[in-house]
Design a protein around this motif. Structure first.
Motif, mmCIF file in Angstrom:
data_model
loop_
_atom_site.group_PDB
_atom_site.id
_atom_site.type_symbol
_atom_site.label_atom_id
_atom_site.label_comp_id
_atom_site.label_asym_id
_atom_site.label_seq_id
_atom_site.Cartn_x
_atom_site.Cartn_y
_atom_site.Cartn_z
ATOM 1 N N ASN B 84 -6.781 6.283 -0.825
ATOM 2 C CA ASN B 84 -7.379 6.443 0.495
ATOM 3 C C ASN B 84 -8.569 5.537 0.729
ATOM 4 O OD1 ASN B 84 -8.924 7.640 -1.369
ATOM 5 N ND2 ASN B 84 -9.227 9.577 -0.246
ATOM 6 N N ARG B 85 -8.967 4.784 -0.259
ATOM 7 C CA ARG B 85 -10.111 3.929 -0.055
ATOM 8 C C ARG B 85 -9.724 2.475 0.189
ATOM 9 N NH1 ARG B 85 -12.984 4.285 -4.869
ATOM 10 N NH2 ARG B 85 -12.308 6.334 -5.557
ATOM 11 N N SER B 86 -8.452 2.183 0.021
ATOM 12 C CA SER B 86 -8.039 0.799 0.174
ATOM 13 C C SER B 86 -7.652 0.512 1.620
ATOM 14 C CB SER B 86 -6.853 0.515 -0.738
ATOM 15 O OG SER B 86 -6.363 -0.767 -0.470
ATOM 16 N N ARG B 87 -7.934 -0.699 2.027
ATOM 17 C CA ARG B 87 -7.535 -1.077 3.381
ATOM 18 C C ARG B 87 -6.127 -1.639 3.411
ATOM 19 N NH1 ARG B 87 -11.049 -5.232 4.774
ATOM 20 N NH2 ARG B 87 -11.986 -5.096 2.709
ATOM 21 N N ASN B 88 -5.657 -2.069 2.268
ATOM 22 C CA ASN B 88 -4.312 -2.647 2.236
ATOM 23 C C ASN B 88 -3.288 -1.559 1.939
ATOM 24 O OD1 ASN B 88 -5.344 -5.314 2.527
ATOM 25 N ND2 ASN B 88 -6.072 -5.067 0.414
ATOM 26 N N THR B 89 -3.106 -0.673 2.862
ATOM 27 C CA THR B 89 -2.215 0.453 2.639
ATOM 28 C C THR B 89 -0.801 0.030 2.935
ATOM 29 O OG1 THR B 89 -2.658 1.114 4.879
ATOM 30 C CG2 THR B 89 -3.955 2.158 3.136
ATOM 31 N N ASN B 90 -0.201 -0.626 1.981
ATOM 32 C CA ASN B 90 1.089 -1.218 2.304
ATOM 33 C C ASN B 90 2.237 -0.821 1.385
ATOM 34 O OD1 ASN B 90 0.079 -2.438 0.153
ATOM 35 N ND2 ASN B 90 -0.353 -4.390 1.166
ATOM 36 N N LEU B 91 2.025 0.191 0.530
ATOM 37 C CA LEU B 91 3.158 0.710 -0.235
ATOM 38 C C LEU B 91 3.326 2.163 0.180
ATOM 39 C CD1 LEU B 91 3.056 -0.395 -3.983
ATOM 40 C CD2 LEU B 91 4.693 -1.062 -2.210
ATOM 41 N N THR B 92 4.517 2.465 0.682
ATOM 42 C CA THR B 92 4.695 3.816 1.218
ATOM 43 C C THR B 92 5.826 4.524 0.481
ATOM 44 O OG1 THR B 92 6.316 3.061 2.800
ATOM 45 C CG2 THR B 92 4.014 3.012 3.504
ATOM 46 N N SER B 93 5.915 5.827 0.738
ATOM 47 C CA SER B 93 7.014 6.596 0.169
ATOM 48 C C SER B 93 8.343 6.069 0.669
ATOM 49 C CB SER B 93 6.876 8.068 0.542
ATOM 50 O OG SER B 93 5.808 8.613 -0.197
#
Ligand SMILES: Nc1ncnc2c1ncn2[C@@H]1O[C@H](COP(=O)(O)OP(=O)(O)OP(=O)(O)O)[C@@H](O)[C@H]1O
Ligand SMILES: [Mg+2]
Lengths: 253, 414
Positions: B84-93
């Motif tokens: 939750n602290r990363s801005r590169n939230t690019n791996l999803t379920s």
């Protein structure tokens, strides 16, 4: 006093052959070069036969020790020929020289030169170790040699636990243990008091009486008087060489 | 005169000056012990890495987020950053599920989403433990990472978001003492949130610097609920290939699917696929380099020890010049003198070598910085040989120097 012929005849009887044990011919020794050049021996020729007891006398610096070291194969002459027991020493290599020192020569030094911290018996046995004699025999012969110089009671003592005279006797036992053809002694009594000196000289006389060839450097004329022959040196040369009838009148008997 | 004779004379020389001989011996001792210990530590480290590779399984791939987006070269973020602290939230379920595709990814056996959190502390009735590795995932994670329950059970897919935790042996021991079985069914607090322990993992054993048993695994939903939040990002996806032989194919398939989904090319890829076994293999070769370096340092200390031997032998020869002269005067040949002094330096260095080997063995029987040193028999032979060679090499010059002296010069030496 016996006649001059007596000791000579005796010497001839003891000697197995007439080949001189020591034969120097025109031997010179020169130390240093240029300004510092010293001619310690200057064309010395001398022949010493088996059974002789030769005293070498002369002023300090006359070359006595230099000659003795050459005869003892501790040093090499600059010029001249040196034959020991008929063999030409100058043509020998290191190993042969070591063997000559080991088997043919017994050297006694003014300052004893025993190996420190080593028992008398081990000091005496050491030449036998270099002669590849087995341990048991070595010990026996070393003890016998110590016995011959009257020191068997001190066999286990180290040099530091012995008096000067005793140390010199150990050194003589060491020189004799290999039964060499000649015994060389460079002022053997030089570091001893008169009592010890007399003991050591008696020992030499006794050895000579039993036929041992001895060459001894000395400063004292009464010491020289025990010898069968006296060689006087000066400035690296032999200036007189006299056989003496008085030789056997000393402490030999 | 034979060698035993030389040895007796030499031994007398060694014992004549005990303290000096001892100190010289010490130089060799330290050098040899250092060689043995450092090489043993190197071997121990590479053992533990090999061990880890075995435990990880040889067919696991990790897909992790990468910050290198749009030409920016950045550090690898991976699992170290809380989701939750990363801005590169690019791996999803959804990414994770897309990889289970019999047509597009025939070489992928199974996948598991992974979220992690840092600084998680587990507490239970007064006892507390800082968890090294806190993971939220699905049950597939257990089989991908070769984990089984020793007591209790692993959570099932039905417990998707329940507050259930599976804990590693280290955590169990810290919280519940040696009777780790008593942990099952207990409620522990993870950063103040209550979780019921459903099982304790079979111990993998600490290997080297990190402890694989210092772990808490909770269902993905629970982890997101209570720790990482529901931001779409996963920290990583664990992928198991069908076998170790199809790792490359599986990696290509994963990249094809994810490139399409993320709309990136190989150059702009915002994630990376890592083969854990490869990472560790790289680590092994790094260790080997390190071992060689350590060995070189030890070898230098051995060299210094050898020079110490030479130095002492030179002093000895000088001190005993007169003795050498006497020995030569009574018939010692050059060979006799050489062997006496050579044997003396051999005795010093071999005694040092043997004691160094013993010290090396003793020290190596304890773990050093978490590594269990592994003494290699060849290092023992090598160091023994080296100490003997040191004795010979560094003894020969002084011995020769002694033997070359003319008897009269040696006798006159003051
Ligand atoms: N190693 C050497 N280097 C240079 N000169 C030397 C050396 N040894 C001896 N000499 C010189 O050679 C000469 C003879 O010395 P040598 O030792 O033979 O005398 P010596 O007759 O034994 O004397 P002393 O009765 O004092 O012992 C002396 O002038 C001495 O200075
Ligand atoms: Mg003299």
């Amino acid at each position: 006093m016996v006649s001059a012929g007596a000791p000579v005849a005796r010497v001839a009887a003891v000697a197995s052959s007439n080949i001189p044990v020591i034969s120097l011919r025109g031997v010179s020794k020169i130390y240093g070069q240029g300004e510092a050049r010293v001619t310690a021996l200057d064309g010395v020729s001398i022949h010493i036969r088996r059974g002789e007891f030769v005293a070498i006398v002369g002023a300090s610096g006359s070359g006595k020790s230099t000659m003795m070291n050459i005869v003892g194969c501790l040093d090499a002459p600059t010029h001249g020929e040196f034959k020991l027991d008929g063999m030409d020493v100058s043509s020998m290599d290191e190993y042969q020289l070591a063997q000559i020192r080991n088997r043919k020569i017994g050297f006694v030094f003014q300052n004893f030169n025993l190996i420190p911290r080593t028992k008398a018996v081990d000091n005496v046995a050491m030449p036998l170790a270099y002669a590849k004699v087995g341990r048991v025999e070595r010990k026996q012969r070393a003890l016998a040699a110590l016995d011959a110089v009257g020191l068997s009671a001190r066999a286990g003592h180290k040099p530091s636990q012995l008096s000067g005279g005793q140390q010199q006797r150990v050194a003589i036992a060491r020189a004799l243990v290999t039964d060499p053809v000649m015994l060389l002694a460079d002022e053997p009594t030089g570091a001893l008091d008169s009592h010890s000196s007399a003991e050591i000289l008696d020992l030499f006389s006794a050895l000579h009486a039993r036929g041992r060839t001895i060459v001894m450097i000395t400063h004292e004329l009464d010491v020289a008087a025990r010898a069968s022959r006296t060689v006087r040196m000066q400035d690296g040369r032999i200036i007189s060489d006299t056989a003496r009838a008085a030789a056997l009148s000393g402490g030999a008997v | 005169m034979n060698l035993i004779e030389s040895a007796r004379f030499a031994m007398r020389g060694v014992t004549a000056n005990k303290l000096r001989s001892l100190l010289t011996t010490l130089g060799i001792l330290i050098g040899i012990a250092a060689v043995i210990i450092l090489l043993a530590v190197g071997a121990g480290t590479s053992n533990s890495i090999k061990d880890q590779i075995g435990k990880l399984g040889t067919n696991v791939l990790t897909v992790s987020r990468s910050t290198a987006v749009g030409g920016r070269t950045g550090a690898v973020a991976g699992q170290q950053v809380a989701g939750n602290r990363s801005r590169n939230t690019n791996l999803t379920s959804a990414d994770e599920q897309s990889l289970t595709d019999a047509v597009l990814a025939p070489d992928v056996a199974q996948t598991a989403p992974v979220v992690t959190a840092q600084a998680v502390t587990a507490t239970f009735s007064g006892a507390s433990h800082a968890v090294a590795s806190f993971v939220g995932s699905t049950p597939a994670y257990f089989s991908i990472t070769n984990n089984t329950a020793e007591v209790g059970q692993l959570f099932s897919s039905a417990q998707e978001s329940s507050a259930t935790a599976v804990i590693g042996r280290t955590v169990a021991t810290d919280l519940f003492g040696n009777n780790s079985g008593s942990a099952v069914g207990q409620t522990i607090a993870l950063n103040g949130q209550n979780f019921v322990v459903s099982g304790v993992l079979a111990a993998k054993g600490a290997t080297g610097l990190n402890d694989p048993d210092d772990v808490v695994i909770v269902p993905l939903g629970a982890a997101q609920d209570k720790f990482t939040g529901y931001a779409p990002s996963l920290n990583s996806i664990a992928v198991q290939a069908k076998s170790a032989d199809v790792m490359n194919q599986a990696q290509n398939e994963i990249q094809m699917i994810l490139d399409a989904r993320h709309n990136v090319t190989a150059a702009t890829r915002d994630y990376q696929v890592r083969n854990q076994a490869q990472v560790l293999t790289t680590a092994t070769s790094t260790t080997q380099t390190l071992t060689i370096l350590l060995g070189a340092v030890a070898a230098i200390s051995l060299l210094v020890g050898g020079i110490g031997v030479m130095n002492i032998m030179l002093v000895t020869v000088t001190e005993r010049t007169r003795e050498i002269g006497i020995r030569k005067a009574i018939g010692a040949s050059r060979g006799n003198i050489v062997s006496q002094f050579l044997v003396e330096s051999l005795i010093i260095s071999i005694i040092g070598g043997v004691m160094g080997i013993l010290v090396g063995y003793v020290v190596s029987s304890f773990p050093i910085m978490g590594v269990v040193p592994d003494v290699q028999p060849w290092t023992v032979w090598l160091s023994f040989t080296v100490s003997a060679v040191i004795g010979l090499v560094f003894g020969i010059y002084p011995a020769n120097k002694a033997a070359k002296l003319r008897p009269i010069d040696a006798l006159r030496y003051e």
